[in-house]
Write an enzyme that holds these catalytic residues in place. Sequence first.
Site, PDB file in Angstrom:
ATOM      1  N   GLU A   1       2.002   1.912  -3.434  1.00  0.00           N
ATOM      2  CA  GLU A   1       0.904   2.492  -4.231  1.00  0.00           C
ATOM      3  C   GLU A   1       0.942   4.019  -4.134  1.00  0.00           C
ATOM      4  OE1 GLU A   1      -3.507   3.699  -3.501  1.00  0.00           O
ATOM      5  OE2 GLU A   1      -3.222   1.595  -2.970  1.00  0.00           O
TER       6      GLU A   1
ATOM      7  N   HIS B   1       0.825  -1.207   0.000  1.00  0.00           N
ATOM      8  CA  HIS B   1       0.000   0.000   0.000  1.00  0.00           C
ATOM      9  C   HIS B   1       0.862   1.262   0.000  1.00  0.00           C
ATOM     10  CE1 HIS B   1      -2.549   3.039   2.223  1.00  0.00           C
ATOM     11  NE2 HIS B   1      -3.210   2.840   1.115  1.00  0.00           N
TER      12      HIS B   1
END
Length: 463
Positions: free
Chosen positions: A83, A80
């Site tokens: 990302e 994450h």
Amino acid sequence: MQSSHLRHGVFVLLCQMVLAGFQPVQAQAKPDTAQTHEYRLANGLKLIVREDNRAPTVAHMVWYKAGSMDETNGRTGVAHVLEHMMFKGTKTVKSGDFSKRVAAMGGRENAFTSMDYTAYFQQIERSKLAEVMHLEADRMNNLNFDDAEFAKEIQVVMEERRLRTEDKASGLLYENLMATAFKATPYRHPIIGWMNDLENMVPNDARQWYRDWYAPNNATVVIAGDVDPEKVRAIAEASYGKLSARELPIRKPQIEPPQRGSKQVIVKAPADTPQLAMAWKVPHIDPAKIEEYEPYALALLAAVLDGYDNARLNRALVKQDRVANTIDASYDMVARGPQLFFILGTVAQGKTVAQLENGIRSVLSELKTKGITAAELKRIQVRILADKIYKRDSIFGQAMEIGSAEIAGVSWKQLDPILDRLQAVTPEQVQAVAKKYLIDDTLTIATLEPQARGASKLPFKAF
């Protein structure tokens, strides 16, 4: 966009036709498979193009088979975090300029991380497709963020964790439920990561994750919309096709051992009402055995319990017995890792967690004992069919459906056969999976005990 009245009218018509025995309605949910094309570039990248000429727009998605389930202890949350870092610039695109360029095209873009994958998308006017493909190919190979950018963004991620989990009782309940239900599979870790891991994460953790997994031979590009598939292939060759394949890390299976008895966890956190979460270990679709009925029957079981306003759980526990304010059942049959069948409820004022649990068990016991009628199941099946029709009205929805299935190892070619198998499930099969899987030996129960607002954070207790 269809109005709610029109959508309701279409649904009622579908119900009437199916219940009357009119079967060709199934074909209406299916796009022409001749309009979907699959290519494999020399570097291993898979390209899937769904041609839909109803509007001059295109959805462009890049799916990496790298999610939180691929992380290791001490580095949870890195998928994450990366990302976020993917928007921080390349050798030729400055930090923040990626989003600005897409906005200047009149498009929208974003990204999301799951247990199974990380995906990036743009939705743009068809003439802008080549530009966004070159932009996405550039950051697949040339990401270049500095330590200062990472230091700022990791603080953003930690604040996101505070808002969505640590300061949110339902988030804490779910997180502790997963950590208790699983003991071997990485599904036990939160997608956003444990706070201690985020606090100790360094820029090279994210860079290594990028080097490990962001390669064309670990990516699937899905494009849906008003396009010419062969022209899209040519653009893909000119953008993604220039990148080199890389050796990927060896994926360890990390098989979850059998559960040998029920588990329970109590979470104490500031909240207004108690909550109860029950989760049973169940199978998901095995791409090698896609004809096996159990995952489809489990999906229909979830819909029987919570597929519409007057479904069994809501009718019995919210409307009649009034032991719950809300009650939900859910199950995902398409995934890379082991799955759970969830029932989640908030306790009504003046009632107890024990009363809610007993109510849930009563509903399940009746279903296991008496089963369901053919008419009840058919209504659920037509609702699922109607839902698929509505989703496939969306260009973005078509790309999402294809990409999420492909990452789990389920080919886009199997999406319509899966819909057929859902329609073929019998009442006896729904009853059979309820009896087989919704048992105490595979059950994990998480209970939220509300604390006064402003109370100090208390640890959870598992036994």
